[in-house]
Structure formats: C-alpha cells, structure tokens
Design a protein around this motif. Structure first.
Motif, PDB file in Angstrom:
ATOM      1  N   GLN A 419      22.140 109.667  50.921  1.00  0.00           N
ATOM      2  CA  GLN A 419      23.087 110.884  49.816  1.00  0.00           C
ATOM      3  C   GLN A 419      21.669 110.154  49.063  1.00  0.00           C
ATOM      4  O   GLN A 419      20.988 109.037  48.577  1.00  0.00           O
ATOM      5  N   ARG A 420      21.425 111.670  47.693  1.00  0.00           N
ATOM      6  CA  ARG A 420      20.523 111.250  47.102  1.00  0.00           C
ATOM      7  C   ARG A 420      21.390 111.160  45.689  1.00  0.00           C
ATOM      8  O   ARG A 420      21.992 111.452  45.705  1.00  0.00           O
ATOM      9  N   ILE A 421      20.724 109.934  44.964  1.00  0.00           N
ATOM     10  CA  ILE A 421      21.209 109.705  43.890  1.00  0.00           C
ATOM     11  C   ILE A 421      20.861 109.745  42.637  1.00  0.00           C
ATOM     12  O   ILE A 421      19.784 109.734  43.029  1.00  0.00           O
ATOM     13  N   PRO A 422      21.611 110.518  42.521  1.00  0.00           N
ATOM     14  CA  PRO A 422      21.658 111.644  40.892  1.00  0.00           C
ATOM     15  C   PRO A 422      20.341 110.715  39.465  1.00  0.00           C
ATOM     16  O   PRO A 422      21.650 109.628  39.131  1.00  0.00           O
ATOM     17  N   VAL A 423      19.735 110.779  38.982  1.00  0.00           N
ATOM     18  CA  VAL A 423      19.254 109.372  37.277  1.00  0.00           C
ATOM     19  C   VAL A 423      20.372 109.674  36.796  1.00  0.00           C
ATOM     20  O   VAL A 423      20.171 108.545  36.865  1.00  0.00           O
ATOM     21  N   ALA A 424      20.444 110.490  36.416  1.00  0.00           N
ATOM     22  CA  ALA A 424      21.975 111.245  35.422  1.00  0.00           C
ATOM     23  C   ALA A 424      22.751 110.459  35.315  1.00  0.00           C
ATOM     24  O   ALA A 424      23.183 109.911  34.122  1.00  0.00           O
ATOM     25  N   ALA A 425      23.178 109.973  36.312  1.00  0.00           N
ATOM     26  CA  ALA A 425      24.803 109.224  36.687  1.00  0.00           C
ATOM     27  C   ALA A 425      24.179 108.382  36.638  1.00  0.00           C
ATOM     28  O   ALA A 425      24.340 106.373  36.425  1.00  0.00           O
ATOM     29  N   LEU A 426      22.943 107.124  37.367  1.00  0.00           N
ATOM     30  CA  LEU A 426      22.383 105.907  37.450  1.00  0.00           C
ATOM     31  C   LEU A 426      21.929 105.357  35.370  1.00  0.00           C
ATOM     32  O   LEU A 426      22.493 104.744  34.915  1.00  0.00           O
ATOM     33  N   TRP A 430      23.963 102.002  33.779  1.00  0.00           N
ATOM     34  CA  TRP A 430      23.339 101.168  33.147  1.00  0.00           C
ATOM     35  C   TRP A 430      22.801 101.242  31.458  1.00  0.00           C
ATOM     36  O   TRP A 430      22.691 100.204  30.949  1.00  0.00           O
ATOM     37  N   ALA A 431      23.320 102.349  30.806  1.00  0.00           N
ATOM     38  CA  ALA A 431      23.466 102.268  29.050  1.00  0.00           C
ATOM     39  C   ALA A 431      24.928 101.997  29.090  1.00  0.00           C
ATOM     40  O   ALA A 431      24.409 100.656  28.484  1.00  0.00           O
ATOM     41  N   GLU A 432      25.874 101.507  30.118  1.00  0.00           N
ATOM     42  CA  GLU A 432      27.125 100.561  29.896  1.00  0.00           C
ATOM     43  C   GLU A 432      27.038  99.231  30.428  1.00  0.00           C
ATOM     44  O   GLU A 432      27.522  98.771  30.118  1.00  0.00           O
ATOM     45  N   LEU A 433      26.859  98.747  31.610  1.00  0.00           N
ATOM     46  CA  LEU A 433      26.633  97.139  32.162  1.00  0.00           C
ATOM     47  C   LEU A 433      25.126  96.668  31.266  1.00  0.00           C
ATOM     48  O   LEU A 433      25.452  95.917  31.193  1.00  0.00           O
ATOM     49  N   TYR A 434      24.086  97.000  30.750  1.00  0.00           N
ATOM     50  CA  TYR A 434      23.210  96.652  31.005  1.00  0.00           C
ATOM     51  C   TYR A 434      22.257  96.676  29.115  1.00  0.00           C
ATOM     52  O   TYR A 434      21.437  96.329  28.994  1.00  0.00           O
ATOM     53  N   GLY A 435      23.104  98.151  28.710  1.00  0.00           N
ATOM     54  CA  GLY A 435      22.801  98.158  27.843  1.00  0.00           C
ATOM     55  C   GLY A 435      21.435  99.084  27.409  1.00  0.00           C
ATOM     56  O   GLY A 435      20.579  99.020  26.320  1.00  0.00           O
ATOM     57  N   LEU A 436      20.923  99.480  28.658  1.00  0.00           N
ATOM     58  CA  LEU A 436      19.864 100.459  28.591  1.00  0.00           C
ATOM     59  C   LEU A 436      20.003 101.812  27.728  1.00  0.00           C
ATOM     60  O   LEU A 436      21.198 102.281  27.649  1.00  0.00           O
ATOM     61  N   ASP A 437      18.880 102.346  27.305  1.00  0.00           N
ATOM     62  CA  ASP A 437      18.374 103.246  26.109  1.00  0.00           C
ATOM     63  C   ASP A 437      19.797 104.314  26.906  1.00  0.00           C
ATOM     64  O   ASP A 437      19.401 104.971  27.663  1.00  0.00           O
ATOM     65  N   GLU A 438      19.635 104.858  25.924  1.00  0.00           N
ATOM     66  CA  GLU A 438      21.329 106.544  26.127  1.00  0.00           C
ATOM     67  C   GLU A 438      19.939 107.794  26.868  1.00  0.00           C
ATOM     68  O   GLU A 438      20.089 108.569  27.784  1.00  0.00           O
ATOM     69  N   ASP A 439      18.832 107.725  26.411  1.00  0.00           N
ATOM     70  CA  ASP A 439      17.512 108.486  26.813  1.00  0.00           C
ATOM     71  C   ASP A 439      16.967 108.844  28.344  1.00  0.00           C
ATOM     72  O   ASP A 439      16.188 109.253  29.131  1.00  0.00           O
ATOM     73  N   LEU A 647      40.118 115.533  23.233  1.00  0.00           N
ATOM     74  CA  LEU A 647      38.708 114.580  23.657  1.00  0.00           C
ATOM     75  C   LEU A 647      38.116 114.201  21.938  1.00  0.00           C
ATOM     76  O   LEU A 647      36.709 114.788  21.374  1.00  0.00           O
ATOM     77  N   PRO A 648      38.867 113.534  21.265  1.00  0.00           N
ATOM     78  CA  PRO A 648      38.466 113.949  19.373  1.00  0.00           C
ATOM     79  C   PRO A 648      36.993 113.673  19.321  1.00  0.00           C
ATOM     80  O   PRO A 648      36.381 113.343  18.450  1.00  0.00           O
ATOM     81  N   ASN A 649      36.789 112.457  20.147  1.00  0.00           N
ATOM     82  CA  ASN A 649      34.902 111.530  19.732  1.00  0.00           C
ATOM     83  C   ASN A 649      34.092 111.954  21.140  1.00  0.00           C
ATOM     84  O   ASN A 649      33.236 111.196  21.064  1.00  0.00           O
ATOM     85  N   LEU A 650      34.778 113.288  21.954  1.00  0.00           N
ATOM     86  CA  LEU A 650      33.525 113.410  22.439  1.00  0.00           C
ATOM     87  C   LEU A 650      31.777 113.836  21.806  1.00  0.00           C
ATOM     88  O   LEU A 650      31.751 114.765  20.671  1.00  0.00           O
ATOM     89  N   ILE A 651      30.802 113.167  22.337  1.00  0.00           N
ATOM     90  CA  ILE A 651      30.012 113.858  21.425  1.00  0.00           C
ATOM     91  C   ILE A 651      28.680 114.100  22.066  1.00  0.00           C
ATOM     92  O   ILE A 651      27.523 115.006  22.318  1.00  0.00           O
ATOM     93  N   GLU A 652      28.636 114.553  23.718  1.00  0.00           N
ATOM     94  CA  GLU A 652      28.267 115.137  24.336  1.00  0.00           C
ATOM     95  C   GLU A 652      28.799 115.761  25.493  1.00  0.00           C
ATOM     96  O   GLU A 652      29.671 115.371  26.813  1.00  0.00           O
ATOM     97  N   ILE A 653      28.082 116.428  26.223  1.00  0.00           N
ATOM     98  CA  ILE A 653      29.233 117.391  27.837  1.00  0.00           C
ATOM     99  C   ILE A 653      27.779 118.307  28.237  1.00  0.00           C
ATOM    100  O   ILE A 653      26.509 118.923  27.973  1.00  0.00           O
TER     101      ILE A 653
END
Length: 810
Positions: A419-426, A430-439, A647-653
C-alpha cells in the motif's frame, strides 16, 4: 443490390471520416491526447469489421434503418470529437453537456450492436465502440479521485544485468502456447524490476499497448478488490455488484472482452505460497490474453517457468558502486579488494546491494572499516529469507540518530503490504511520537534519508514555491515487501509485552497465539498497528494499552467497529483508520473517543462520515481532522451536537478527494480557533458558507482543485490573519473578492489554473502590502503587472504548464 452496395460504401466512408477526425484531433488537442489516442486504437480494431460489412452488403437491406441510424451516430461522433478540440479548460458546463450527448450516443450505438452482432460476427470488435463515451467522459473533470493503479509502476533507479533476462523472458512470453508464465526467484532478486523493465520494451509495448494490467497480489490477496480495481482502472462498470470472489471471477471476462481485441497482459506480482491457486482463477479462454506471475516460490503446477538468476560479479559491483555513490567522487573510496569483499558478501542480490550500498553512501572511512571488519571473510551472507533479513540488518546502523530515522523506518511497517503510505499520515504520527515539526520539514528529511539508503521510496508531486514546505497531500512512500518485513523484524526484537511498537497482521480470525493465551493482555507499546482482512469477525478481547500514543487500524470490511479497548487508551494522541477495501465503510463506536483526554489527531480514509456524525461526542483535545476519500454528503446536518461544541479546540481540517461534498456545513464557521482549512480535489463543492469570515484565526485556506467552486465569499475580508490562500485549479472562479485587499497579512496567493479569472483584479489588491508571492499561469501574470508597481515585496511566479488530468492515481 446497387442500393445495398451504396449503403455499405456510405457506411465505410462515414466510418473512415470518423476515424480520421479522432486521429487528427488526438494529434492537436494535447489535453485530450491520451483519451483520443486510446479511442483511435479502438476504432482501428474495428477496421476488419467495416470491411466485413462491405462484403456482407447484401445483408444490409433488412437492417437498412438500423444501419442508417448507426451512420448518423458516427457522424454525430465525428462532430463531437472535433468540438472537443475547441473546448477551453474553463468551460466546464460545455464539457458536461458534451459528455451527456456522448452518453446518449453510446446507448444508441450499443443498441445497434446488440441487434446486429450475430450478423457481422465480430462481437468483441463492435463492442469496442461502447468505450467511446467512457473514455471521453473523462473531459468533465480536470482532476479525479485517485484510484488504485493497475498501470505498470515506473522504474526510478539504475538497473543492471537485465538485458539477457529480458530477451529470454520476452521470447518465452510471446510463444503462442504460453498463456500462464511464472517468473520465480528468492526475495530481493529483482523479479518485479525485471517485469517493469520488460513492459518498457518497445516490442512488448507495441503488442499490448494500453492493455498491460499490473496487480500487486501481496500475502493476503482479496480477489474481489483486485477485480473491482481492474474495472475501476479501465473505467468500466460490471453488470452487477461484485459481492464475492465468485462474482469477481464471473465478471472479469466481461472486462477482458471489453478492452480487447488487442492482446492483454495481466501481471500478478508477488504471489505467495498460500495463494498458489490464485493465478488459475484468472485464466480464461480469451484470444491473445496472457498472465505473467512473479513469486518467490517455484510452483510445480506451472508448465512454463522462468528462473531469474542472481547478478554476476561485474553487474553486482556496478550496482553496489552506484548505490554507494562511489562514482561521484564525494565520498571515501575503499580499496578495490575491499569493495569486492562486500559485493561477494551480498551474494548477487540486487536489494541487498542497494541497501548496503545506500547505508555506506558518503560515509567516513571509519564506518567503512567497521563494516569491513564484520564482513572480513568475504563469504555470501544470504542463502535463505532469514539470512536475507539478517544481512539487511547490518545496514541499519544509524549514525547519530537524533532525528529518530531508525524509528521512522520501523514505523513504516505499521501500514499494509503493497500500500502507498501517505506522507501526511506519517507527519501526524511523527509530530506526536518524536516531536518532529508540524510542517513536515524534518519528516521529509528523514524520508529522503531512508530513500537515499534504499530502505524506502519517497514519491513527491512537483511543488510550486508556495507549497514547498507545507503541502504533502499528494506525496506517498512505497517500500519493498522484504524491507517492510525487515522493519517489522526490527520492531519484534523484544517480547510482545515490552515492545515500543506492536504491529499485528490478523488473517481471518486467527489471533496471535500469545494474545489468546492471556485473559487480559497488557501492551506497553507507544504505537499499536492492527491490520485485519475481510473475513475478520472476532470480538476484541480484553486489552490494556495505557501507553499507546498512536493507533493505526487497517481493515477491509464494509462495517467496522472500533475496538472497545480504545476507550481506556488515556495516552492516545493519533488515530489513523484506513479502509483498504474497495467500497466505503461504515464505522461504529466513535463515541469511545470522547473519553480520551489527549486525543489530538484523527485521519479517516474511505469511510462514511455519516456514521461519525450520528454519534459525534465532544472531543475537547482534538486539534486536527483529516478526511481522505470519504463519503460526506450532508452528514454534518445529522450531527447530534453542534460542531463548535463537539470540536471546541480544533485548529486544522483537511478534506481531500471527497467527491460527494456539495457544500461546507454552516456550523464549521463557528469553530473560531481554526487556523488551517484545506478542501482539495472535491469537485462537486460549488459554494462556501457566507459566514466563513467568522473564522478570524485562519492562517491557511486552501480550495485546491475544487473545479465547481465559482466564487469566494466577500466575508473573507475579515480573515486578517490569513497568510496563505490557495485556489489553484479552481476552474470556475472568475473573479477575486472585491475587498481582498483587507487580507492584511496575506503573503502567498496560489491561483495557478484559474483559467476563467480574466477580469482586471480588484482595486483593493494594491492594499496587500504583505503579499510576497503569487503563483499563476502566464495569462494571469499579466493581470499583476501594474499591481507590482505598488507592492514592492511581490514576486509573481509563472507556474509550469502541467497538462495532467490525473487519470492514473498518485
């Protein structure tokens, strides 16, 4: 007889004119060239039928009315094709109208065919006309939903030692008596690469043209999904809904006859021992139809088999030196004898040579010497799959792994095979597991490193300056199945209860033995991935997973229930739910997520959102929601709670490729903390809520490739924090908002492909003092010429023309 002969002559003449128009327009109309070339091929296959009709002219009189009707239909077809050459990209309505006419024409031609097939005796040839509408229907959308591709994957790297194997394999394949051919070799020998290279051969392309179908079979194949994907790839609807493997096999000949009479080559790549009977199911008595199978196993039942040999020393040396970049002179170059030791140790396995070479690429002398000490005897490391994995492990010495590159490599095993792995999912993981940047900048850097080391392949779409470090929706990662096994092997070094990453692939209801042996299963992993197939129906047992931060669920069923143990995952931050089946799935138990105190990100792929909205609960911590290829419709109208309250604290859709999205829910405008809103490739989205101006904290707003969207609400003038506005490929937008100048923080405007936008820009545009970059085409760039005199920071970038209707998936 004279009248009958005249009718036959008219028929042939009209056909020739129609055929000629397709060839002529196909050579000039670049945006329709792939479609018309395919149609030209189909009409070319009908030439023998037309000649038969001329010879059978005495039989035309009883069917004079039908024949004259078909002549009229072909005249209409000729005019429609010529008109297609004059359609402008922006004239979406005209495209739709022509598509409707072609649909009606298709039905009339089919009716004639059904009445007259037996007379002319060329059923498959005449049926090819019915594909005309299906091909030309593609004009009504510039960008379509990505589909599972059955096209042959392209080669991205150097290949060596395949000249003779290709010649031998081609000779065997083209023998008349060969219908089913097996290519076999151990894993990592280059079977898939050989087949890809074969399909680039001029003779093979000349024979099979557009009828080479490539299917990744994988370890647990789903026949129903494979066949449905083949139908979808060729844009042909089965006669009835495919609900079982038996339905799929029964209907496949319909597709094969439809895409004939040109020869057809079906490639079944990576057939495992447990699926040895699968290729037989795809065999049919259809002329010029052949099946090419690749497998690690040499199945005795195959009459025709090609055994791919390992690379010889010379080719192995070339591939290793290329992978280690020894040819560019920018790295330490060891002694020739030392190189030979490493190459001999790789045993002629291309995958091993590439991975070990990549691991030494641009490394210092001490790293080379350290590896050479381990491999000092120069013997082959590989003689079995176990030894292959052990050999590849030696390449996984990550120096100074501050960016968690090794962890990122192992995380790739969380996604299904082939399966093709979406970069957006990674990036979310990784932003949550390893603190890599949001961008995603560090995530992309890690993926590039893994690509350099040949441990994965990062495939990125071409990017404009406005999106280099921010837009990754179209990017994905692929991985050889052995490298995926290696990633999971590395993750499985510790006992199940102590693993930081637990990856479970469940076939049927066969749960792992260690799971079944415990009344209550304690999992200490930070990442938990569970993949189930279509036949899974087990009730989840009592699992305790208090430390899981990322949960990846991959499934194939039409109805899926979130596991009950999710409710107690107090550390859960990211949930990725991927439906790997063909049809959209309904998900239940979403209410479990309401109890999770740290739940921040959710990504849903190919699911029905109505099931979410029916049980929507307050998700106080949720920051980001991504919907990819989901069915949305008017689901948000059925929500049991207001979106702003849920979703009172949602910042991205992010909503991408959701083709039934007609309008955004009005309640979305009340989520005032929202900073990023991205609606892309949603072709039926025609209007935006007037209240969108209430989203005063928005910084990024994207409506990329929303081809039906006709205008931007004037209330956008209130978005004073907006820095990026992307309306690229919004074909129906004809003007910018009158008060766009009030977007006082706007820095980037991407309006590439807004071909209806021709009027002078609003006067307020001159007030965009912070505007630094506008991306557009050459015609739109002229509109900005006088504006640049007032905006000293502004750079106008003319985007490259990208005539690509995205008929193949990304």
């Amino acid at each position: 007889m004279a009248a009958e002969a005249a009718l036959g002559a008219v028929f042939g003449e009209v056909f020739a004119v129609f055929h000629e128009s397709v060839k002529e327009v196909g050579s000039k109309a670049l945006m329709f060239k792939p479609i018309l070339k395919s149609l030209e091929s189909q009409l070319g296959s009908l030439t023998p039928l037309v000649e038969d009709i001329g010879r059978l002219s005495e039989q035309l009189e009883p069917r004079k009315v039908e024949t004259e009707t078909l002549i009229e239909h072909m005249k209409k077809g000729e005019k429609l094709v010529r008109k297609c050459s004059k359609i402008r990209w922006w004239n979406y309505c005209l495209k739709v109208r022509y598509s409707t006419k072609l649909q009606e024409l298709d039905k009339e031609i089919l009716k004639f065919c059904q009445v007259n097939l037996q007379v002319y005796g060329r059923r498959n040839s005449l049926m090819a006309l019915s594909s005309m509408n299906r091909m030309l229907q593609k004009v009504d959308s510039v960008v379509e939903t990505p589909r599972v591709s059955c096209a042959v994957p392209g080669l991205r790297d150097l290949t060596v030692g395949l000249e003779m194997p290709i010649m031998e394999l081609k000779t065997l394949l083209l023998k008349e008596e060969v219908q089913l051919l097996l290519v076999t070799a151990p894993g990592g020998c280059g079977k898939t690469t050989l087949v890809q290279k074969l399909c680039q051969d001029d003779q093979i392309k000349g024979i099979y043209k557009e009828n080479i179908l490539f299917v990744n079979v994988s370890k647990t194949p789903n026949v129903k999904v494979i066949v449905q994907n083949l139908f979808d790839y060729k844009r042909f609807r089965p006669e009835f809904l495919i609900q079982s493997d038996e339905d799929a096999i029964e209907q496949l000949p319909q597709l094969l006859n439809h895409i004939g009479p040109d020869p057809i080559l079906l490639i079944l790549d990576d057939v495992w021992l447990g699926s040895k009977s699968l290729p037989e199911k795809f065999k049919f008595n259809i002329p010029k139809y052949k099946i090419l199978v690749t497998s690690r196993t040499a199945f005795p039942r195959f009459e025709f088999t090609y055994n791919l040999k390992l690379l010889n020393d010379v080719d192995a040396n070339d591939l290793f030196c290329h992978s280690a970049s020894l040819q560019d002179g920018s790295t330490y170059i060891p002694a020739e004898e030392d190189i030979k030791k490493i190459v001999r140790g790789c045993g002629g396995f291309p995958l091993v040579l590439k991975v070990i070479g990549g691991s030494l690429c641009r490394q210092k002398e001490e790293v080379w010497r350290s590896r050479l000490m381990k491999w000092s005897d120069g013997r082959s490391f590989v003689s079995s799959d176990a030894e292959l994995l052990a050999c590849l492990q030696k390449s996984l010495e990550f120096q100074n792994d501050m960016d968690n590159i090794e962890d990122c490599f192992m995380d790739l095993g969380s996604f299904p095979e082939d399966q093709r792995i979406p970069v957006a999912a990674l990036i979310d993981m990784w932003a949550e597991l390893y603190g890599l940047d949001e961008d995603g900048i560090h995530a992309i850097a890690n993926l590039r490193e893994l690509t350099t080391r040949n441990l994965a392949s990062l495939v990125m779409a071409r990017k404009d300056a406005s999106e280099v470090n921010s837009y990754y929706n179209d990017d994905f990662v692929t991985q050889h199945d052995i490298l995926r096994e290696l990633a999971m092997h590395q993750s499985n070094q510790e006992p199940e209860g102590r693993r930081l990453r637990l990856i479970m692939n469940i076939s049927g209801n066969n749960l792992p033995k260690w799971w079944m042996e415990q009344e209550q299963l304690l999992i200490n992993a930070r990442l938990l991935s569970i993949s189930t197939d279509e036949s899974f129906s087990w009730s989840w047992c009592n699992i305790q997973a208090p430390k899981v931060e990322v949960l990846v669920l991959n499934f194939q069923t039409k109805n899926y229930t979130l596991p009950e143990f999710v409710e107690k995952m107090d550390e859960l931050k990211v949930l990725i739910v991927t439906n790997c089946g063909f049809f959209h799935a309904k998900i239940s138990n979403f209410q479990l997520l309401g109890s999770l105190p740290k739940f921040r990100r959710i990504r849903l792929e190919k699911v029905s959102i109505s099931s979410l909205c029916e049980t929507l609960v307050t998700l106080k911590s949720l920051k980001k929601i991504t919907l990819f290829m989901c069915n949305i419709g008017k689901a948000f109208e059925n929500c049991t709670i207001q979106l702003s309250n849920a979703l009172p604290n949602l910042i991205e859709i992010r909503i991408d490729y959701c083709n039934d999205l007609l309008e955004l829910p009005v309640g979305l405008c009340d989520i005032v903390l929202l900073k990023k809103l991205s609606i892309t490739n949603c072709h039926k989205l025609s209007a935006l809520p007037k209240g969108i101006g209430k989203l005063v904290n928005l910084e990024v707003l994207r409506f990329r490739s929303c081809t039906d969207l006709s205008e931007l609400p004037e209330s956008m003038r209130s978005l004073h924090k907006l820095s990026i506005l992307d309306i690229s490929d919004c074909l129906s937008i004809s003007k910018l908002p009158k008060h766009i100048g009030e977007l006082c923080n706007l820095k980037v405007l991407n309006m590439k492909g807004c071909l209806r936008l021709r009027d002078p820009l609003p006067e307020s545009t001159m007030e965009l003092k912070q505007l630094e970059l506008v991306v557009c085409d050459e015609e739109r760039a002229k509109l900005w010429e006088h504006i640049k005199e007032f905006l000293t920071k502004l750079k106008v970038e003319v985007a490259e023309k990208d005539i690509n209707l995205n008929w193949l998936p990304k």
